[in-house]
Design a protein around this motif. Sequence first.
Motif, PDB file in Angstrom:
ATOM      1  N   LEU A   1      55.878  59.587  52.858  1.00 17.11           N
ATOM      2  CA  LEU A   1      55.044  58.384  53.012  1.00 17.11           C
ATOM      3  C   LEU A   1      55.265  57.449  51.826  1.00 17.11           C
ATOM      4  N   PRO A   2      54.774  56.192  51.910  1.00 14.50           N
ATOM      5  CA  PRO A   2      55.020  55.230  50.825  1.00 14.50           C
ATOM      6  C   PRO A   2      54.483  55.710  49.485  1.00 14.50           C
ATOM      7  N   SER A   3      55.140  55.290  48.434  1.00 17.09           N
ATOM      8  CA  SER A   3      54.674  55.611  47.089  1.00 17.09           C
ATOM      9  C   SER A   3      53.326  54.932  46.848  1.00 17.09           C
ATOM     10  N   LEU A   4      52.603  55.407  45.827  1.00 17.18           N
ATOM     11  CA  LEU A   4      51.256  54.916  45.519  1.00 17.18           C
ATOM     12  C   LEU A   4      51.232  54.310  44.126  1.00 17.18           C
ATOM     13  N   VAL A   5      50.550  53.176  43.997  1.00 18.97           N
ATOM     14  CA  VAL A   5      50.438  52.467  42.722  1.00 18.97           C
ATOM     15  C   VAL A   5      48.960  52.231  42.432  1.00 18.97           C
ATOM     16  N   LEU A   6      48.486  52.631  41.244  1.00 20.33           N
ATOM     17  CA  LEU A   6      47.094  52.385  40.871  1.00 20.33           C
ATOM     18  C   LEU A   6      46.873  50.886  40.749  1.00 20.33           C
ATOM     19  N   ASP A   7      46.018  50.348  41.621  1.00 19.97           N
ATOM     20  CA  ASP A   7      45.817  48.900  41.681  1.00 19.97           C
ATOM     21  C   ASP A   7      44.551  48.452  40.979  1.00 19.97           C
ATOM     22  N   ASN A   8      43.488  49.245  41.078  1.00 21.97           N
ATOM     23  CA  ASN A   8      42.215  48.811  40.498  1.00 21.97           C
ATOM     24  C   ASN A   8      41.362  50.032  40.189  1.00 21.97           C
TER      25      ASN A   8
ATOM     26  N   SER B   1      54.961  35.331  30.102  1.00 24.10           N
ATOM     27  CA  SER B   1      55.645  34.056  29.850  1.00 24.10           C
ATOM     28  C   SER B   1      54.730  32.859  30.078  1.00 24.10           C
ATOM     29  N   ILE B   2      53.596  33.041  30.779  1.00 27.07           N
ATOM     30  CA  ILE B   2      52.645  31.941  30.954  1.00 27.07           C
ATOM     31  C   ILE B   2      51.343  32.222  30.185  1.00 27.07           C
ATOM     32  N   GLY B   3      51.395  33.188  29.264  1.00 30.37           N
ATOM     33  CA  GLY B   3      50.242  33.474  28.426  1.00 30.37           C
ATOM     34  C   GLY B   3      49.231  34.404  29.042  1.00 30.37           C
ATOM     35  N   ALA B   4      49.562  35.033  30.169  1.00 33.46           N
ATOM     36  CA  ALA B   4      48.638  35.970  30.807  1.00 33.46           C
ATOM     37  C   ALA B   4      48.871  37.387  30.294  1.00 33.46           C
ATOM     38  N   THR B   5      47.869  38.229  30.436  1.00 37.21           N
ATOM     39  CA  THR B   5      47.956  39.614  29.994  1.00 37.21           C
ATOM     40  C   THR B   5      48.137  40.521  31.201  1.00 37.21           C
ATOM     41  N   PRO B   6      49.185  41.338  31.207  1.00 34.41           N
ATOM     42  CA  PRO B   6      49.373  42.244  32.348  1.00 34.41           C
ATOM     43  C   PRO B   6      48.157  43.142  32.546  1.00 34.41           C
ATOM     44  N   TRP B   7      47.835  43.414  33.771  1.00 30.82           N
ATOM     45  CA  TRP B   7      46.658  44.195  34.136  1.00 30.82           C
ATOM     46  C   TRP B   7      46.975  45.682  34.110  1.00 30.82           C
ATOM     47  N   ASP B   8      46.191  46.429  33.338  1.00 29.09           N
ATOM     48  CA  ASP B   8      46.314  47.884  33.316  1.00 29.09           C
ATOM     49  C   ASP B   8      44.981  48.471  33.743  1.00 29.09           C
TER      50      ASP B   8
ATOM     51  N   PRO C   1      20.912  53.828  34.194  1.00 32.39           N
ATOM     52  CA  PRO C   1      19.902  54.515  35.012  1.00 32.39           C
ATOM     53  C   PRO C   1      19.782  53.949  36.414  1.00 32.39           C
ATOM     54  N   MET C   2      20.363  52.772  36.669  1.00 35.23           N
ATOM     55  CA  MET C   2      20.241  52.140  37.977  1.00 35.23           C
ATOM     56  C   MET C   2      21.226  52.709  38.986  1.00 35.23           C
ATOM     57  N   THR C   3      22.133  53.533  38.539  1.00 39.10           N
ATOM     58  CA  THR C   3      23.186  53.993  39.445  1.00 39.10           C
ATOM     59  C   THR C   3      23.200  55.509  39.624  1.00 39.10           C
ATOM     60  N   VAL C   4      22.074  56.152  39.434  1.00 38.30           N
ATOM     61  CA  VAL C   4      22.019  57.612  39.576  1.00 38.30           C
ATOM     62  C   VAL C   4      21.180  57.938  40.800  1.00 38.30           C
ATOM     63  N   PRO C   5      21.647  58.792  41.739  1.00 37.41           N
ATOM     64  CA  PRO C   5      22.979  59.425  41.710  1.00 37.41           C
ATOM     65  C   PRO C   5      24.052  58.473  42.204  1.00 37.41           C
ATOM     66  N   GLN C   6      25.145  58.428  41.521  1.00 36.51           N
ATOM     67  CA  GLN C   6      26.208  57.491  41.864  1.00 36.51           C
ATOM     68  C   GLN C   6      27.526  58.028  41.365  1.00 36.51           C
ATOM     69  N   ARG C   7      28.583  57.587  42.007  1.00 39.22           N
ATOM     70  CA  ARG C   7      29.929  57.934  41.558  1.00 39.22           C
ATOM     71  C   ARG C   7      30.151  57.359  40.165  1.00 39.22           C
ATOM     72  N   ARG C   8      30.970  58.030  39.363  1.00 39.45           N
ATOM     73  CA  ARG C   8      31.241  57.550  38.005  1.00 39.45           C
ATOM     74  C   ARG C   8      32.437  56.609  37.965  1.00 39.45           C
ATOM     75  N   ALA C   9      33.346  56.763  38.908  1.00 43.35           N
ATOM     76  CA  ALA C   9      34.530  55.891  38.913  1.00 43.35           C
ATOM     77  C   ALA C   9      35.084  55.807  40.329  1.00 43.35           C
ATOM     78  N   LEU C  10      35.719  54.691  40.608  1.00 43.40           N
ATOM     79  CA  LEU C  10      36.433  54.463  41.861  1.00 43.40           C
ATOM     80  C   LEU C  10      37.860  54.079  41.520  1.00 43.40           C
ATOM     81  N   LEU C  11      38.835  54.789  42.080  1.00 46.06           N
ATOM     82  CA  LEU C  11      40.246  54.495  41.853  1.00 46.06           C
ATOM     83  C   LEU C  11      40.860  54.057  43.173  1.00 46.06           C
ATOM     84  N   TYR C  12      41.566  52.927  43.141  1.00 46.09           N
ATOM     85  CA  TYR C  12      42.204  52.392  44.348  1.00 46.09           C
ATOM     86  C   TYR C  12      43.723  52.451  44.177  1.00 46.09           C
TER      87      TYR C  12
END
Length: 450
Positions: free
Chosen positions: A286-293, A253-260, A302-313
């Motif tokens: 325990l409390p329910s969980l919601v994917l936040d970020n 309603s204010i022109g913003a895009t919901p975050w997915d 090449p700058m991030t090897v070895p490194q995690r491929r994704a982080l889910l919060y």
Amino acid sequence: MSWSRRLVSLISQHRTGVITLIFALGIAAFFLVRFVDLSPDSRSLSAEIPDADPAVLDAVYADLIDAITEEGMVLYTRRTFDGSRGGPAETEAWTDQSSYSYREHRNNEPSRIVFGAKSYRTTGPQPGSGLWPAPTCHGKFEQAIASLLQCESSLHDLVVGVVLDSRFEGTPAVDIVATGEFYGDSITHVEEHVYLDKDTMLPLAVVQQKGPRLQNEMPGWIREFFTGSRKTTFEHAFVDRASLPADFFDVASIGATPWDPAARLARDLGIPIYWLGRESPGVQGLPSLVLDNVNTIPDWDPMTVPQRRALLYYDGPREMATTLLTMEMWAREDWDEFVATTISPERRTLSPGGLWWTWPCTASNDVAIPSGGTASIFWHVEPTHEQYPIENYISSPDPLPQGPCLDGDADEFRAHVVIGDTLIVVLPSEPYASREALEELVLLLRPFEG
């Protein structure tokens, strides 16, 4: 007499000449970056010593939340801000505590909507795309109420107390007092008061004073120059929720895009991704969980090897809006390289980046995953320094000697889940930090389906 006291004494005796010298040499910046601890005789807005009993504070916070929450109603607030170096400014705000939503207007135009842990603004990199973390307040108030109060949200060394019998401009009030340091261009001491009407427990005002810690040793005319203050006052009324448009708290309603956040997982990350879905009912009551970020690291970087491929919060429900679970996605070969270059698990060597699940005083058990993988659950009791003086073992080629472990509850938990070429590290926070919770939680992992 310390050299700083001598300087202040010199300023008092030779006021005109020293002022010129201060600004000519840029010594004025000194007062903003060198501080001494506040003493009891410092200039404080509070005439009474606040009660820091957590039970008293929690009761006051609960009363405030109850005051703002009224079934079928939305709290309308006209907020007036008056800073020490600027004229007053007014905003309008609507707080729907039942859905943890908040809407704000400036100059009769919508400026932002807060929903849960996210704040959507009408300005941003693209029109209507401004997305920011929602504010917090004293580490207690959830985001809709924090947005309403506009209190300082990023104080270090925070101390919070309450004065139950206070007054604000003659009105009986409950005064929540927060002190701490704000880390900006310089470190600034902050004293903030959230005044609640003692009859209604609705906010009356937020009064804040900022200044250097050296203020106790400064003459008044210098102290006034470096001290800033602001006052925000509130006027409230409840309005019928049905009287507002149905999409009033909808970010669109204010022109913003919901975050997915899940959209970031749709890219090719080189490995299959597993998750708990956008929402999960949780386990063990325990409390329910919601994917936040979600943060992702492309396979080709090449700058991030070895490194995690994704982080889910994963956050808790909207009223909590705090991270309860973090999941790291690794390619198994990257994980093996990371472990090999960090520590030798066989030697159990304590190192600066030590992997605690390889240390003594750690227990584990394995859980079979329905999709064909295996999860290892680790929990750890911290050894005492007397048992394992860390300075003797850092980078040592010898294994840590086995010895007695502390009695009591484990203080760290994690799970490593191996499914095909993917390794998932599950890092829980309270109240999910338990062996029982992790054993059930890893059974809920499933392939990301977009």
